[in-house]
Design a protein around this motif. Structure first.
Motif, PDB file in Angstrom:
ATOM      1  N   TRP A 181     -30.063  11.473   2.459  1.00  0.00           N
ATOM      2  CA  TRP A 181     -28.980  11.370   1.486  1.00  0.00           C
ATOM      3  C   TRP A 181     -27.924  12.454   1.715  1.00  0.00           C
TER       4      TRP A 181
ATOM      5  N   GLU B 177     -25.841  11.403   4.644  1.00  0.00           N
ATOM      6  CA  GLU B 177     -25.002  10.222   4.415  1.00  0.00           C
ATOM      7  C   GLU B 177     -24.080  10.370   3.208  1.00  0.00           C
TER       8      GLU B 177
ATOM      9  N   ILE C  51     -24.824  10.770  -0.010  1.00  0.00           N
ATOM     10  CA  ILE C  51     -25.296  10.130  -1.243  1.00  0.00           C
ATOM     11  C   ILE C  51     -25.676  11.239  -2.215  1.00  0.00           C
ATOM     12  N   THR C  52     -24.920  11.356  -3.303  1.00  0.00           N
ATOM     13  CA  THR C  52     -25.084  12.501  -4.195  1.00  0.00           C
ATOM     14  C   THR C  52     -25.391  12.131  -5.637  1.00  0.00           C
ATOM     15  N   THR C  53     -25.342  10.857  -6.001  1.00  0.00           N
ATOM     16  CA  THR C  53     -25.579  10.457  -7.393  1.00  0.00           C
ATOM     17  C   THR C  53     -26.655   9.381  -7.445  1.00  0.00           C
TER      18      THR C  53
ATOM     19  N   GLN D  45     -26.474   6.627  -8.926  1.00  0.00           N
ATOM     20  CA  GLN D  45     -25.815   5.336  -8.752  1.00  0.00           C
ATOM     21  C   GLN D  45     -25.644   5.000  -7.267  1.00  0.00           C
ATOM     22  N   GLN D  46     -25.223   5.982  -6.484  1.00  0.00           N
ATOM     23  CA  GLN D  46     -25.083   5.757  -5.046  1.00  0.00           C
ATOM     24  C   GLN D  46     -26.432   5.483  -4.394  1.00  0.00           C
TER      25      GLN D  46
ATOM     26  N   MET E  83     -27.383   1.915  -5.189  1.00  0.00           N
ATOM     27  CA  MET E  83     -26.587   0.990  -4.394  1.00  0.00           C
ATOM     28  C   MET E  83     -27.091   0.935  -2.958  1.00  0.00           C
ATOM     29  N   GLU E  84     -27.423   2.106  -2.402  1.00  0.00           N
ATOM     30  CA  GLU E  84     -27.940   2.141  -1.033  1.00  0.00           C
ATOM     31  C   GLU E  84     -29.239   1.350  -0.927  1.00  0.00           C
TER      32      GLU E  84
ATOM     33  N   GLU F 140     -28.457  -2.416  -1.128  1.00  0.00           N
ATOM     34  CA  GLU F 140     -27.880  -2.935   0.121  1.00  0.00           C
ATOM     35  C   GLU F 140     -28.936  -3.038   1.214  1.00  0.00           C
TER      36      GLU F 140
END
Length: 335
Positions: free
Chosen positions: A284, A287, A289-291, A293-294, A297-298, A301
């Motif tokens: 993370w 890439e 990705i800090t929240t 929510q992200q 989403m990851e 996907e």
């Protein structure tokens, strides 16, 4: 409810140092206590980290961390095998020394780390106190800070810290305040911390303040992780402190993200694993990705991509990679 000791259990006993209960039973982790008790039970035998790990169902790395705690506490001595200190028979003979004029110049050699030194005796301590107002002040303030008379062993340790480790009086007093705040102000721990500070080159008031500030940040980071993972409060191991520092202070993840990594670790392998969590958080961080929510989403996907893949196609499974990369367990006393 009344308890009693079953007399049959006393047919086989072994000795346990009083300091284990007096100074460490509140601070030591379950792994640290288990490792020391196992070692005391088998004190007359030869064993390795792997031997203890297999007997207790933990990792050799956990055993190493636990043993290092007891070495610093002064209850376990760390010995160097004789063969490690002697050159192997297969090694080539040493080359003769060059003449002084032809000897190469050493560049930027680090200073040799402080070693354990002989302690001054009572007579020498008394002379130093009478001759030096600085040493007299150190002993008086140390007694006030610790709230007890100084034992001969502690007095000699404080003098050795000043004279041999090179820590000034104000830095030594700051060190004593630190160990007192941790509830670990026994003589062996004071000396271990002083030795570490000397090795790090901490010799000024400002350097000591920065060291204490950093230690306080790491301690607060660990407490946040304890709360996020709903762990019982206890003293963290050195590895746990390193993870706390990395996740919250270096990579700037929130406790919520650490909790998310924990949930995925448990979902994937059925148990808490710091090494597995570290792989997730490392990806993370790489890439961006800090929240939560992200992260969600990851994951969504990735699930969609895997669902669309045909059965005969080989897909790159990130979670499987992380599982394989975390084969060496690194748990909070649960593996």
């Amino acid at each position: 409810m009344v308890f009693s000791i079953h007399p049959g259990a006393w047919k086989s006993v072994f000795a346990v140092p009083s300091a284990l209960v007096d100074s460490h039973i509140k601070m030591a982790s379950p792994n640290q206590l288990k490792v020391l008790l196992w070692a005391l039970r088998h004190a007359e035998e030869s064993f390795t980290h792997e031997t203890i790990a297999a007997a207790l169902g933990i990792t050799a790395a956990d055993v190493q961390d636990a043993m290092q705690y007891w070495v610093q506490a002064g209850l376990v001595a760390q010995e160097v095998p004789e063969q490690a200190a002697q050159p192997s028979a297969a090694e080539p003979p040493l080359q003769p020394e060059l003449p002084l004029a032809a000897a190469p110049i050493a560049e930027s050699l680090p200073p040799a780390p402080p070693r354990r030194i002989p302690k001054p005796d009572g007579l020498f301590i008394a002379e130093r106190i009478n001759q030096s107002a600085e040493i007299r002040f150190l002993m008086q303030e140390a007694q006030q800070l610790l709230g007890r008379p100084l034992s001969p062993g502690l007095s000699s340790t404080l003098l050795a810290i000043h004279d041999d480790y090179g820590l000034p009086v104000d830095v030594t007093l700051m060190l004593l305040q630190f160990v007192k705040s941790k509830g670990k102000d026994n003589t062996s721990y004071i000396e271990a911390v002083a030795r570490d500070w000397a090795e790090e080159g901490i010799s000024t008031h400002g350097q000591a303040e920065e060291k204490l500030r950093r230690l306080d940040e790491i301690n607060k980071a660990w407490r946040k992780i304890e709360q996020a993972l709903r762990l019982s409060p206890r003293a963290p191991s050195a590895r746990e402190e390193r993870y706390s520092n990395r996740w919250l202070l270096e990579w700037k993840f929130s406790p919520q993200m650490v909790r998310e990594a924990y949930d995925r670790s448990v979902d994937a392998i059925g148990k808490l694993s710091l090494s597995y969590m570290n792989k997730i958080l490392e990806r993370w961080q790489r890439e961006g990705i800090t929240t939560p929510q992200q992260a969600a989403m990851e994951q969504k996907e990735k699930a969609a991509v895997q669902k669309q893949s045909k059965p005969q196609q080989t897909t790159y499974d990130i979670e499987e990679y992380e599982r394989m990369s975390a084969q060496v367990p690194d748990l909070l006393g649960k593996e």
